[in-house]
Design a protein around this motif. Structure first.
Motif, PDB file in Angstrom:
ATOM      1  N   VAL A  22       0.842  -1.192   0.000  1.00  0.00           N
ATOM      2  CA  VAL A  22       0.000   0.000   0.000  1.00  0.00           C
ATOM      3  C   VAL A  22       0.883   1.251   0.000  1.00  0.00           C
ATOM      4  O   VAL A  22       0.596   2.226  -0.700  1.00  0.00           O
ATOM      5  CB  VAL A  22      -0.976  -0.011   1.201  1.00  0.00           C
ATOM      6  CG1 VAL A  22      -1.726   1.299   1.302  1.00  0.00           C
ATOM      7  CG2 VAL A  22      -1.950  -1.182   1.080  1.00  0.00           C
ATOM      8  N   SER A  23       1.964   1.223   0.754  1.00  0.00           N
ATOM      9  CA  SER A  23       2.881   2.372   0.787  1.00  0.00           C
ATOM     10  C   SER A  23       3.506   2.629  -0.576  1.00  0.00           C
ATOM     11  O   SER A  23       3.645   3.785  -0.997  1.00  0.00           O
ATOM     12  CB  SER A  23       3.984   2.143   1.823  1.00  0.00           C
ATOM     13  OG  SER A  23       3.442   2.113   3.110  1.00  0.00           O
ATOM     14  N   MET A  24       3.871   1.572  -1.272  1.00  0.00           N
ATOM     15  CA  MET A  24       4.450   1.726  -2.602  1.00  0.00           C
ATOM     16  C   MET A  24       3.415   2.288  -3.574  1.00  0.00           C
ATOM     17  O   MET A  24       3.730   3.164  -4.389  1.00  0.00           O
ATOM     18  CB  MET A  24       5.002   0.393  -3.103  1.00  0.00           C
ATOM     19  CG  MET A  24       6.183  -0.111  -2.304  1.00  0.00           C
ATOM     20  SD  MET A  24       6.537  -1.855  -2.603  1.00  0.00           S
ATOM     21  CE  MET A  24       7.461  -1.743  -4.105  1.00  0.00           C
ATOM     22  N   LEU A  25       2.171   1.796  -3.473  1.00  0.00           N
ATOM     23  CA  LEU A  25       1.108   2.310  -4.330  1.00  0.00           C
ATOM     24  C   LEU A  25       0.877   3.794  -4.049  1.00  0.00           C
ATOM     25  O   LEU A  25       0.714   4.589  -4.974  1.00  0.00           O
ATOM     26  CB  LEU A  25      -0.179   1.517  -4.118  1.00  0.00           C
ATOM     27  CG  LEU A  25      -1.399   1.999  -4.907  1.00  0.00           C
ATOM     28  CD1 LEU A  25      -1.140   1.963  -6.415  1.00  0.00           C
ATOM     29  CD2 LEU A  25      -2.617   1.161  -4.556  1.00  0.00           C
ATOM     30  N   ALA A  26       0.889   4.177  -2.783  1.00  0.00           N
ATOM     31  CA  ALA A  26       0.707   5.580  -2.415  1.00  0.00           C
ATOM     32  C   ALA A  26       1.785   6.452  -3.050  1.00  0.00           C
ATOM     33  O   ALA A  26       1.500   7.534  -3.579  1.00  0.00           O
ATOM     34  CB  ALA A  26       0.729   5.737  -0.894  1.00  0.00           C
ATOM     35  N   GLU A  27       3.014   5.984  -3.021  1.00  0.00           N
ATOM     36  CA  GLU A  27       4.122   6.747  -3.599  1.00  0.00           C
ATOM     37  C   GLU A  27       3.947   6.905  -5.109  1.00  0.00           C
ATOM     38  O   GLU A  27       4.117   8.005  -5.652  1.00  0.00           O
ATOM     39  CB  GLU A  27       5.449   6.048  -3.297  1.00  0.00           C
ATOM     40  CG  GLU A  27       6.646   6.839  -3.741  1.00  0.00           C
ATOM     41  CD  GLU A  27       7.961   6.201  -3.321  1.00  0.00           C
ATOM     42  OE1 GLU A  27       8.932   6.358  -4.078  1.00  0.00           O
ATOM     43  OE2 GLU A  27       8.011   5.560  -2.256  1.00  0.00           O
ATOM     44  N   ILE A  28       3.578   5.828  -5.785  1.00  0.00           N
ATOM     45  CA  ILE A  28       3.369   5.883  -7.239  1.00  0.00           C
ATOM     46  C   ILE A  28       2.179   6.783  -7.570  1.00  0.00           C
ATOM     47  O   ILE A  28       2.230   7.581  -8.504  1.00  0.00           O
ATOM     48  CB  ILE A  28       3.151   4.467  -7.814  1.00  0.00           C
ATOM     49  CG1 ILE A  28       4.411   3.623  -7.635  1.00  0.00           C
ATOM     50  CG2 ILE A  28       2.765   4.529  -9.293  1.00  0.00           C
ATOM     51  CD1 ILE A  28       4.194   2.139  -7.855  1.00  0.00           C
ATOM     52  N   TYR A  29       1.115   6.656  -6.797  1.00  0.00           N
ATOM     53  CA  TYR A  29      -0.109   7.446  -7.003  1.00  0.00           C
ATOM     54  C   TYR A  29       0.135   8.918  -6.692  1.00  0.00           C
ATOM     55  O   TYR A  29      -0.502   9.794  -7.260  1.00  0.00           O
ATOM     56  CB  TYR A  29      -1.206   6.884  -6.106  1.00  0.00           C
ATOM     57  CG  TYR A  29      -2.583   7.453  -6.311  1.00  0.00           C
ATOM     58  CD1 TYR A  29      -3.470   6.876  -7.217  1.00  0.00           C
ATOM     59  CD2 TYR A  29      -3.034   8.543  -5.583  1.00  0.00           C
ATOM     60  CE1 TYR A  29      -4.754   7.372  -7.395  1.00  0.00           C
ATOM     61  CE2 TYR A  29      -4.313   9.051  -5.754  1.00  0.00           C
ATOM     62  CZ  TYR A  29      -5.165   8.474  -6.660  1.00  0.00           C
ATOM     63  OH  TYR A  29      -6.432   8.966  -6.826  1.00  0.00           O
ATOM     64  N   GLY A  30       1.064   9.172  -5.770  1.00  0.00           N
ATOM     65  CA  GLY A  30       1.421  10.547  -5.437  1.00  0.00           C
ATOM     66  C   GLY A  30       0.695  11.124  -4.240  1.00  0.00           C
ATOM     67  O   GLY A  30       0.480  12.332  -4.163  1.00  0.00           O
TER      68      GLY A  30
END
Length: 67
Positions: A22-30
């Motif tokens: 989820v943290s990685m997705l948040a970073e990619i999503y911005g």
């Protein structure tokens, strides 16, 4: 504005296939981790949000929406 429903199972399958947390997705999503958690927990999102999620995951939006 019309809302769309994110399918948890489909989303989790895509994330697992891409080995994303989820943290990685948040970073990619911005966005922050807490904001992506809010988005994912709400399940019902705007089409723009669903499109941005799909873009972050590099999939077609239909792959993460409920049928």
């Amino acid at each position: 504005m019309r809302k769309v429903v994110i399918d948890d199972a489909k989303l989790n399958t895509v994330m697992a296939g891409k080995k994303l947390s989820v943290s990685m997705l948040a970073e990619i999503y911005g966005v922050s981790h807490s904001r992506i958690q809010t988005i994912l927990n709400s399940k019902t999102v705007t089409p723009i949000c669903a499109g941005r999620l799909a873009d972050a995951l590099s999939v077609d939006v239909t792959e993460i929406l409920e049928d």
